[in-house]
Every structure is written in C-alpha cells, then in structure tokens.
Design a protein around this motif. Structure first.
Motif: not given
Lengths: 47, 194
Positions: A13-18, A21-22, A24-26, A28-30, B15, B20, B35, B49, B53, B60
């Motif tokens: 299992e790779q430890l990376i975010p869902r 989540t990614i 949402f962040l992108l 949110y940034s926009k 950025y 973006e 992570y 998580e 976030q 950001i």
C-alpha cells in the motif's frame, strides 16, 4: 511447485494522499485570491 | 535529448505568477515524502489526510499572499509547516480524547439514532397483542371506553356523547377498567414492559 515468494513487498500500500484531497487542494488554489485593502491582505474565495 | 526537470524554486515562482499547474507538479513531486512523514508521526490515515491537506492550504495561502521567503528551500519549508501542524494535532487530541472503534468498546453501541430497533419493535408488537387479549376479558362497558380512549384517541366528552353516559361515568369506567387490567396482569404474572 507452488511459488513460495513474491517480488511484491508485503506492505504494497502506497502512502500517498487520496485523489479527493489533491483535487480539493487544486480547486482551492484556483478559487483563492488575495485582495489588498489598506495594506491588509484578505483571502477571498470565488464561488 | 534528456530534459532537466524544473526546479522547485522555478515552479514556486511560476505558481506565484499565476501558473496554477505548477502547484500540481509540486504536490505530485513531494506528496509521498510529505505524506509518509506525517503518517510516521500520527499513524492514522484519516488524520494524516487532514494534516496533509492543512499543510498545503497553508502553503497555498502563503504563496498567494506573497509572504514566501525564497531564501529557504521549498520542501524543508513545507515539512516545517507539517511538523507544526502535527504538534497542533497532538495538542488538540490530548484535550479532546477520541474513541477508536478498534477495541472491544464501540461508541456506536452506545449512541442511538432515536428509532426503535427491530427487537424493540417486535417486543412492542407482542405487548400490544397481550394487551388486546386482556382487554377482551374486561366487562364490555369498561372495554368500550378504554378502546375509544386509547385506540381511537377520543376525548371523554366524545366518549360520553357516543356511549350516552355522563363524562363522570365514562371516567369511572376507564378507571375501573385500568384497575381490572392491572389485577389481571398481576394475577397472571405478565410482563408488559420493553
């Protein structure tokens, strides 16, 4: 003869975010922009 | 020809200048390390998580406000933000103990959504049936008043009008009917509670 070992590690299992989540962040940034009023910076979010 | 990857500093600069897509590259580049770092401290996927976030939300906001100090390197700066948020997480958790559903105790065994369980519904149905059987044993005047009051939800005024007796008589029949029901319940040792 049955294969007794594997090349895959036990904890594969790779430890990376869902992805959510990614995403949402992108998003949110926009949506986020900063407004400067009287030398104060305010965070604003576009709908 | 092999292309050299764009440096973090260049991506940050892009950025800040409104590109973006540079953020997506930065997140993609460092997500596993960051992570993993958070998870190694917290050992909980959901909390990791959240902290991940919150870390990038802070990144950001700082970049968009133009408060980022280019002297430092990007990843150590992000790690420092994450480190501070991890400390906040443990501080908050010490103040607010939380229940994990892994042990013998499950909080959802205690919490209820307010609706009756299937078992309660069955038991209630049995109680209602027992009560109907007992009612049939009462004198007809008492049985009529109790049925009109309990099952049809009529007022004593309406009962008195429909049965042609005074309100006091209807009240008396109700009272004696209930006393007789209790006597039968005691006599037969019947349990009518859920």
């Amino acid at each position: 003869m049955a294969q007794l070992y594997t090349e895959n590690p036990l904890n594969s299992e790779q430890l990376i975010p869902r992805n959510e989540t990614i995403r949402f962040l992108l998003d949110y940034s926009k949506a986020l922009y900063v407004v400067e009023i009287d030398s104060q910076k305010l965070d604003c979010l576009l709908n | 020809m092999k292309s050299t990857p764009i440096s973090d500093a260049q991506l940050v600069n892009n950025y800040i200048n409104g590109q973006e897509s540079a953020l997506s590259v930065l997140i993609n580049r460092h997500q596993q390390r960051l992570y993993g770092f958070i998870f190694s401290k917290i050992q909980n996927r959901d909390a990791t998580e959240d902290v991940f976030q919150d870390t990038f939300i802070k990144v950001i906001r700082t970049l968009k406000r133009g408060s980022y100090n280019e002297q430092g390197k990007f990843l150590p700066w992000v790690m420092r933000i994450a480190h501070n948020l991890i400390i906040d997480y443990f501080r908050k958790n010490n103040r607010m103990p939380k229940f994990n559903n892994r042990g013998d105790f499950d909080i959802f065994d205690v919490l209820s959504d307010g609706t009756a369980s299937i078992e309660s519904q069955i038991v209630n149905g049995q109680i209602a049936n027992h009560l109907r059987v007992l009612l049939e044993e009462l004198p007809s005047e008492q049985k009529t008043v109790i049925k009109m009051r309990m099952y049809q939800d009529l007022s004593f005024k309406d009962i008195s009008e429909q049965t042609g007796v005074s309100i006091n008589t209807a009240l008396g029949r109700m009272r004696y009917g209930l006393i007789n029901l209790r006597k039968m319940i005691d006599k037969h040792n019947i349990s009518l509670t859920n």
